[in-house]
Structure formats: C-alpha cells, structure tokens
Write an enzyme that holds these catalytic residues in place. Structure first.
Site, short mmCIF file in Angstrom:
data_model
loop_
_atom_site.label_atom_id
_atom_site.label_comp_id
_atom_site.label_asym_id
_atom_site.label_seq_id
_atom_site.Cartn_x
_atom_site.Cartn_y
_atom_site.Cartn_z
N SER A 506 0.81 -1.20 0.00
CA SER A 506 0.00 0.00 0.00
C SER A 506 0.86 1.27 0.00
O SER A 506 1.69 1.45 -0.87
CB SER A 506 -0.95 -0.06 1.19
N LYS A 510 4.08 2.21 -2.35
CA LYS A 510 4.41 3.41 -3.15
C LYS A 510 5.88 3.79 -2.88
O LYS A 510 6.63 4.12 -3.79
CB LYS A 510 3.51 4.59 -2.75
N TRP A 597 -10.24 0.41 -4.55
CA TRP A 597 -9.64 1.71 -4.23
C TRP A 597 -8.24 1.82 -4.85
O TRP A 597 -7.81 2.89 -5.25
CB TRP A 597 -9.59 1.87 -2.71
N HIS A 638 -7.65 -5.69 0.38
CA HIS A 638 -6.39 -4.95 0.51
C HIS A 638 -5.55 -5.53 1.65
O HIS A 638 -5.88 -5.33 2.82
CB HIS A 638 -6.80 -3.49 0.82
C1 GCU Z 1 -5.40 4.64 2.10
C2 GCU Z 1 -4.84 5.47 0.98
C3 GCU Z 1 -4.03 4.64 -0.01
C4 GCU Z 1 -3.01 3.81 0.72
C5 GCU Z 1 -3.68 3.03 1.82
C6 GCU Z 1 -2.70 2.23 2.71
O1 GCU Z 1 -6.38 3.79 1.61
O2 GCU Z 1 -5.90 6.12 0.35
O3 GCU Z 1 -3.38 5.46 -0.94
O4 GCU Z 1 -2.32 2.98 -0.17
O5 GCU Z 1 -4.37 3.90 2.68
O6 GCU Z 1 -1.56 2.62 2.86
O7 GCU Z 1 -3.15 1.22 3.26
#
Ligand code: GCU
Length: 659
Positions: A506, A510, A597, A638
């Site tokens: 997540s 990134k 998402w 997720h």
């Molecule tokens: C939120 C956010 C995402 C991110 C996620 C996470 O959902 O919007 O961009 O990747 O958190 O880090 O679990």
C-alpha cells in the site's frame, strides 16, 4: 426494507433499479429501496460512492421492470424523478418533489424516462389520462424546479407496458423512442419531441402481448443516433432509416458512445466492447443502466442477486512515453516525490542482539540499530529486525517496512519493541520465508517519518530542515530509509546483497517503488496493492485519485504534486514511468480483487505500459510471470497474505535467487 418483485422469469428479485448519469468528473446514481428513493455520487469510478442521500419516502413507489427512479444532471441541478401512487414526481438537488403530470394519477403505469441537454430537462412517460396508452412529455427550462404543460408526443396508442426513452442533444433538442402498437405489430419507433414518428429497422414483430421492455439510443456523432432494441429473442442495432443489424440474443439493451453495448440474456449480462469482442460480465443481472464514464469507457449498474452491482471499464488510453531512466527520475523527483538527501556522511550500525536459535530453532535473529546524522547535527535511528535461515551461505533477503513497529512482525518475545506483538505477522510470514531459504529484514516506517501532516517537523525531515516544494515528502523519506537499511545489508557478511528484494504494501508499496526506481542495489521490487501514487495508472481516474492523496495525505508527496489534484491528464508522466525505472531489474506488482480503491486494472495497466507483455486482465487467483516482470491478482481484500508471499518467492526461485 428491500422490495421483492417477481421477475419475468418467475425469480424473486430485490429491485432497486439503479440509474446513472454523469456530469464532468462525477457519476450519479439514483435508485429505489422499499418505498424510499436514494441518490449517491462518485468521482472514483465504481470504487467508492458517497453516502446515499434519501430523497423521500412514498407509499407505492414504482420499482421493478424498469420502473423506478430516473436521474438527469443539468448545470448545477441534479434531478431525480420517480413514480409513486400514479404521480410522476421530480426532486431538484434533494428538494421537492414537484408533480410533473397535470392529470392526477395519469402516470400510474409507472414507466418513464428523463434526459438533460442544452440547459433543458425532458421527461416522457406512459400516460393513461385518455382511453388507451399514450406517450406524454414535459420540459423543464429551470433545472427541474418547474415543469411545462404536458404534451401528447404521439397521436396513436402505444405498447402498454414498455419503457420509453428520451435523449437530448447539446442544443437542447430531444428525441423519444418507444414501442408502438400498430395492429398486430409491436415495433420500436423514434420521433423528434412532438414530431413525426418513424419505425426503426426493416423487420416487424407480430406479437399479441406486451414484451415489457424498451430500447436505448446514443449519439454516435452530432445529429447521428444509433438505437438498440429487442425483437423476439434478439437484440438489434439500427440507425434511423437503415436496416437493423444483430447484436445478440437477449433483451433490455443499453448503449454508450464509442461502440459499447450491454444487454441481458436471461440473467446473463453481456458487454460488447468497441473492438467488437463480447464478454460476460455477470450471471445474475437484471435491468442494466449504463453511462459513458468520465474520461471515456463505460460504467454499468444493475440489480444483482441482492444488491446493486457495478462494472467499470476504462478503455486503454494513451500515456506519456517514458524517456530514459535518468530523465524519468529527474521528472518524478521534481513533480511527485521530492528530492531526498544523499547518503549521509555520518552513519553507523550497531548490532544490538543476535541469536542462533530463533523461530523455533530454524533461524538466526539479528537486531541492529542504524543511525544517521543530518547537516543540523541531529541524529536519527531506525531499528532493523532480521531472520535468516541457518546456513553458512549468504542468503537472499526480502527487505520491508512495517506499519506498527518490529514487534508486530512476529510474536517472538525476544524482539526489543513490545507494541502490538505479532499483529502484522501474517503480512511478513517470517517462518515461511525462512523455510523457503530466504531471509527477512524489516524496519519500522515510523522510525523514519511519522505518518501524519506534521509540517515535516519530526522524523528525518527534522535532521535536514523544512523541505521546499520540490523536496522530499514522507514517501520519499521512507524510500530513503529503505536505502539506509540496504547500506547495512550490503555489509552484513551473511546477506547476499546482490539479491535483496524490496517489498512494500500500500503506501509503503508506493515508497518501495520509488526506492527501487532510485536505488539500483535492489535487485527486485515488489509493489503490493500500491494503487494511486504507486503502480496504478492515474489517468484512468478509477479508485483513488490524485486529489484524494493530496487532500488526505498532504505530507506524502512533494509540494509540486499538489497541482495535479483532479488533473491527472496533465501529469507529464504516469505510473508506468516509475515501474520502468526499475528495469532491467525484477519487478513484481500485485493487486487484490476486492481492492477497487487501488484499481487492480490500473496496477496491471501500469505494468503493461512499462513493458510487461499484454494479455487480458487476470482472474482472481491468477499469477502472471513474464520474464523480469510479474503480476498477480489475489482473491480478496487490501492486504498481504501467504498467497502473495508464495508468488514472490516462486518468482525469485525462477530467477535462481537461491544457491
Ligand atoms: C489509504 C490510501 C491509499 C493507501 C492506503 C494504505 O487507503 O488512500 O493510498 O495505499 O491507505 O496505505 O493502506
């Protein structure tokens, strides 16, 4: 309370009859539930909707069989119409309703259509004020606040229970379509608003009953309409005045500009795509609504088995061509992540603890402090936890970052930190990784930079001073920390530092992508469910958007990135750039089927745009290894699970990472 309706095939359905409309970047949906009417919206494709707003409750709200609310958007007016107690009602921006039919209960058949264009809103319905069934209409020129005199739109009687359609052009001229009833025939007709009706298609349908459906139409080009409707068991496409062509078997077609058509056959929902291919979207669908989604493509909504279901198709889009790796890094550094400092001149490692008897005697454990000093003279420290298989050979290692501290990685009581012991063990699978001959090394992201908008006063930013608009945000700070962890791994004699895979889930996915793009010492990069700001193509505008990142997590990316909020099409790059910068090293991206998402198709698309051999989107549970690139779609939410780890290590095995 949901309303049960007996469907045409005798199956009980929960009818909500969703209807869609689009304006700018926003998709609107109106639907009924029991006696209530709701509206909600999304700027994230089908991935996330606003909380539904209840417009009203009406005894005898008409639902089922294409009855049910309609929605149209004109200027700043969102108008929802519905039929209850035989009256045609309209709400504007949640206020109302006003009554549209001027003869009481004349709309009691319950079928109507609404559309907006050129500043006007048109509504047409099946009306019973005279003997027989007639098509009536009314126009609003003030955004649905008031409605004009009711007009008879066609002289003759029409099919008594098929839904009519209306479409409006940009100049505000409307066209209606309806199923006629002329002698023994029930064919589809089209007419300019209040003008002469013409039959569609060359064939005729002799039928002594109402088939209970209607058609749809779409502007192919200005002034050029394409219609679709059913005759007998088949669905046709027809341009006015021309012969019809067969679309498929089934009924209830809907059309969207650009060559999209959907229809149902029994409960099966079929979608014909612009390239002519036809794919099955659902096996439990009825009463489909479709719109052209913002940015092109089609968004479908329908009554599923128990709930409204949606399907969002973003067509392939042109993406900015990636330049050389050094140019990629320069642009991304300036416009997105922000420039991070070089490797610190003053840095050191301290082995705090080592055991040859960890994880039930299967592993070596090491706990190491990594410190670094910035120009301000302040020092920062992060703690590294490592489990290595017991062997005299150097071992390949998976390096990652935890959200909750090293103690979450395993229930092992020897880990110095104590918070949330073992709580993220399933995301690291330390025992399993070790059992397959790999080492696992973990640092805590909070040691580098706290994950909230603190004006960059804490964490590593404090060692270097407040960042400028093109300097590091938190993602770049975490990425920088991954490189500092690599500094340590490089000099650990038990680690095969030529085979270190950097993984992240997540937001940390990134960061891992960026760290892996910048730091060529990482031989493999794993971006797990990294989504927007990670592997997902931003221009698709599906799931999370740039504006969400900048609003909810303003500390993640640099100041320059803020200008791209809601303007993904102006990004000089897209997600394939950062993925491509990892080449020629190994790159693994994952998605989860329910993680809309993070936009699974967008993550897959980013990989394809970065050079992975194109193929159709994977089904949940499938993995795809294409040379140095790998992608998989896990079934579920997720997360990172053992199934993900199996893929990572299979991929590393395939590339002979183990001696
Ligand atoms: C939120 C956010 C995402 C991110 C996620 C996470 O959902 O919007 O961009 O990747 O958190 O880090 O679990």
């Amino acid at each position: 309370m949901k309303r049960l309706v007996l469907g045409l095939f005798g199956i009980l359905l929960y009818a909500k009859q969703p209807q869609l409309a689009v304006q700018g970047d926003t998709i609107w949906m109106a639907y009924g539930e029991g006696n209530k009417i709701f509206v909600k919206s999304s700027t994230h494709g089908a991935a996330r909707w606003s909380k539904p707003v209840e417009l009203g409750e009406h005894p005898k709200l008409m639902l089922g069989m294409r009855r049910g609310p309609r929605i149209a958007v004109s200027g700043d007016s969102v108008v929802v119409s519905a039929i209850a107690n035989g009256e045609l009602l309209a709400w504007r921006n949640g206020v109302g309703p006003v009554k549209v039919n001027d003869v009481p209960t004349s709309a009691r058949e319950g079928l109507h259509a609404m559309a907006a264009g050129g500043g006007k809103i048109y509504i047409t319905w099946l009306d019973l004020r005279e003997k027989g069934m007639h098509l009536y209409g009314s126009v609003s020129s003030d955004g649905g606040l008031t409605w004009g005199k009711n007009e008879l739109l066609y002289e003759g009687e029409i099919c008594e229970c098929c839904h009519p359609s209306v479409i409006v052009d940009e100049a505000g001229k409307a066209t209606v379509m309806f199923r006629n009833h002329v002698g023994v025939y029930r064919d589809m007709y089209m007419a300019p608003w209040g003008g002469k009706a013409v039959k569609l298609g060359k064939g005729s349908w002799e039928l002594n009953a109402c088939p209970m459906d209607g058609g749809d139409f779409v502007w192919e080009a200005p002034g050029k309409l394409l219609t679709s409707w059913r005759r007998d068991k088949q669905v046709f496409l027809a341009r006015p005045g021309e012969a019809e062509t067969l679309l498929g078997t089934g009924r209830q077609p809907v059309l969207v500009r650009g060559g999209w058509a959907a229809w149902t056959e029994g409960k099966m929902l079929w979608l014909k795509q612009p390239d002519g291919s036809v794919r099955k979207i659902s096996e439990m669908a009825s009463f489909v609504s479709a719109v052209e989604r913002p940015g092109g493509g089609i968004l479908l909504a329908w009554d599923g088995a128990t709930e409204i279901e949606t399907y969002d198709v973003v067509p392939p889009m042109a993406l900015p061509k990636a330049p050389s790796r050094s140019e990629i890094l320069k642009t991304l550094e300036r416009e997105m992540y922000g420039k991070a400092p070089e490797k610190p001149a003053k840095q050191g490692f301290e082995l705090r603890e080592k055991s040859e008897d960890a994880l039930g005697g299967t592993a070596v454990r090491k706990q190491v402090s990594i410190w670094y000093e910035g120009p301000t003279g302040k020092r920062g420290t992060m703690e590294l936890l490592m489990y290595l298989p017991k062997t005299s050979a150097k071992v390949p290692v998976f390096l990652g970052m935890s959200f909750a501290g090293n103690s979450c990685v395993n229930a092992d009581p020897a880990i110095f930190e104590t918070a949330k012991r073992g709580s993220c063990a399933s995301r690291f699978e330390a025992e399993y990784v070790v059992s397959r001959g790999y080492g696992t090394a973990v640092v805590f992201y909070g040691d580098l930079d706290p994950d909230f908008d603190d004006g960059y006063e804490n964490g590593v930013h404090a060692l270097y001073g407040k960042p400028k608009a093109d300097e590091w945000g938190s993602i770049a700070a975490w990425a920088w920390g991954m490189s500092r962890a690599m500094d340590y791994l490089e000099q650990d004699p038990q680690v095969d530092s030529k085979h270190v895979a950097l993984h992240g889930h997540s937001r940390i996915g990134k960061a891992a992508l960026w760290a892996g793009a910048v730091d060529e010492r990482f031989a493999m990069v794993i971006s797990n469910d990294s989504g927007e700001g990670g592997a997902a193509v931003s221009r698709r505008k599906s799931g999370e958007r740039t504006a969400d990142l900048n609003k909810n997590f303003p500390h993640w990316f640099d100041g320059n990135f803020k200008k791209y909020s809601g303007k993904e099409e102006t990004l000089p790059f897209d997600s394939h750039w950062v993925i491509q910068a990892v080449a020629p090293r190994l790159m693994y991206t994952t998605s989860a089927s329910e993680d809309l998402w993070a936009d699974p198709e967008g993550e897959f698309g980013g990989m394809v745009a970065a050079g992975m051999k194109p193929r159709e989107m994977l089904k949940p549970g499938e993995r795809y290894f294409d040379g140095r690139m790998a992608y998989h779609l896990r079934l579920g939410k997720h997360d990172i699970t053992k199934w993900d780890w199996e893929g990572f290590m299979d991929f590393a095995d395939q590339h002979h990472w183990r001696p």
